[in-house]
Design a protein around this motif. Structure first.
Motif, PDB file in Angstrom:
ATOM      1  N   THR A 131       0.833  -1.207   0.000  1.00 46.30           N
ATOM      2  CA  THR A 131       0.000   0.000   0.000  1.00 46.30           C
ATOM      3  C   THR A 131       0.861   1.248   0.000  1.00 46.30           C
ATOM      4  OG1 THR A 131      -0.171   0.203   2.405  1.00 46.30           O
ATOM      5  CG2 THR A 131      -1.793  -1.203   1.309  1.00 46.30           C
ATOM      6  N   SER A 132       0.264   2.308  -0.469  1.00 46.41           N
ATOM      7  CA  SER A 132       0.966   3.591  -0.521  1.00 46.41           C
ATOM      8  C   SER A 132       0.935   4.307   0.816  1.00 46.41           C
ATOM      9  CB  SER A 132       0.336   4.482  -1.598  1.00 46.41           C
ATOM     10  OG  SER A 132      -1.040   4.662  -1.353  1.00 46.41           O
ATOM     11  N   ALA A 172       7.483  -1.155   0.412  1.00 44.07           N
ATOM     12  CA  ALA A 172       6.720  -2.390   0.654  1.00 44.07           C
ATOM     13  C   ALA A 172       6.710  -3.275  -0.593  1.00 44.07           C
ATOM     14  CB  ALA A 172       5.294  -2.059   1.079  1.00 44.07           C
ATOM     15  N   LEU A 173       6.557  -2.679  -1.761  1.00 39.82           N
ATOM     16  CA  LEU A 173       6.555  -3.443  -3.009  1.00 39.82           C
ATOM     17  C   LEU A 173       7.867  -4.211  -3.186  1.00 39.82           C
ATOM     18  CD1 LEU A 173       5.392  -4.200  -5.820  1.00 39.82           C
ATOM     19  CD2 LEU A 173       6.414  -2.076  -6.665  1.00 39.82           C
ATOM     20  N   LEU A 183       8.359  -8.285  -3.199  1.00 36.10           N
ATOM     21  CA  LEU A 183       8.949  -8.958  -4.361  1.00 36.10           C
ATOM     22  C   LEU A 183      10.156  -9.804  -3.970  1.00 36.10           C
ATOM     23  CD1 LEU A 183       8.751  -6.140  -7.055  1.00 36.10           C
ATOM     24  CD2 LEU A 183       7.509  -8.320  -7.075  1.00 36.10           C
ATOM     25  N   ASN A 184      10.845  -9.413  -2.906  1.00 39.73           N
ATOM     26  CA  ASN A 184      12.022 -10.136  -2.446  1.00 39.73           C
ATOM     27  C   ASN A 184      11.725 -11.153  -1.349  1.00 39.73           C
ATOM     28  OD1 ASN A 184      14.454  -9.123  -3.868  1.00 39.73           O
ATOM     29  ND2 ASN A 184      13.590  -7.171  -3.208  1.00 39.73           N
ATOM     30  N   SER A 185      10.460 -11.448  -1.115  1.00 41.99           N
ATOM     31  CA  SER A 185      10.093 -12.396  -0.067  1.00 41.99           C
ATOM     32  C   SER A 185      10.712 -13.763  -0.336  1.00 41.99           C
ATOM     33  CB  SER A 185       8.566 -12.544  -0.001  1.00 41.99           C
ATOM     34  OG  SER A 185       8.214 -13.552   0.932  1.00 41.99           O
ATOM     35  N   VAL A 230       1.025  -8.173  -6.337  1.00 42.75           N
ATOM     36  CA  VAL A 230       0.393  -7.275  -7.301  1.00 42.75           C
ATOM     37  C   VAL A 230       0.927  -5.870  -7.053  1.00 42.75           C
ATOM     38  CG1 VAL A 230      -1.678  -8.707  -7.558  1.00 42.75           C
ATOM     39  CG2 VAL A 230      -1.651  -6.886  -5.840  1.00 42.75           C
ATOM     40  N   ASN A 231       0.532  -4.936  -7.879  1.00 45.22           N
ATOM     41  CA  ASN A 231       1.070  -3.586  -7.783  1.00 45.22           C
ATOM     42  C   ASN A 231       0.519  -2.834  -6.562  1.00 45.22           C
ATOM     43  OD1 ASN A 231       2.686  -1.455  -8.532  1.00 45.22           O
ATOM     44  ND2 ASN A 231       1.689  -1.101 -10.498  1.00 45.22           N
TER      45      ASN A 231
END
Length: 144
Positions: free
Chosen positions: A94-95, A107-108, A112-114, A122-123
């Motif tokens: 979330t933004s 957070a994105l 993605l690196n989890s 998702v975006n």
């Protein structure tokens, strides 16, 4: 009214879609999933800052067919849920956040690196996309 095969399949799990998070993205995801015929359980105030609150819902998490994990800040919630659950986890950054969250970019990138298996991303703020993907997972045939 007849019951379809996919309707019977959805009833095998206590909660076929569990949404964890709180903000407008959570509401968008829940309403979208419900509109596509999914049973939705919403869990609020269960982030990584209070793992004891998350663990209080472990039965709900383990009974899910798919989980949507919505988080801002460092986005660690998706990895924690991915490490606990034995179902697909859809991560939604979330933004919302403060400090160096960069409008959800922090957070994105964390999501993605989890390193947890079964986590997809998702975006930023894409509750609709997460719910649509969860609905597709829920309506697939086969046993869990």
């Amino acid at each position: 009214m007849t019951t379809s095969q996919s309707d019977l399949h959805l009833r095998q799990w206590k909660n076929n879609t569990v949404i964890i998070g709180i903000n407008t993205v959570d509401k968008e995801a829940a309403l979208t999933a419900e509109a596509f015929g999914n049973e939705v359980l919403r869990l609020y105030d269960v982030g990584v800052a209070g793992l004891h609150r998350l663990m209080a819902h472990i039965d709900d998490i383990m009974s899910a067919r798919v989980i949507i994990a919505i988080a801002g800040m460092e986005g660690a919630l998706a990895s924690v849920i991915g490490g606990l659950a034995d179902c697909p986890v859809i991560a939604v950054p979330t933004s919302v956040g403060y400090g160096a969250s960069f409008g959800g970019l922090s957070a994105l990138l964390s999501m993605l690196n989890s390193c947890a298996s079964g986590v997809s991303v998702v975006n930023i703020d894409n509750g609709f996309g997460a719910a649509y993907q969860a609905s597709m997972i829920n309506h697939m045939g086969g046993d869990r």
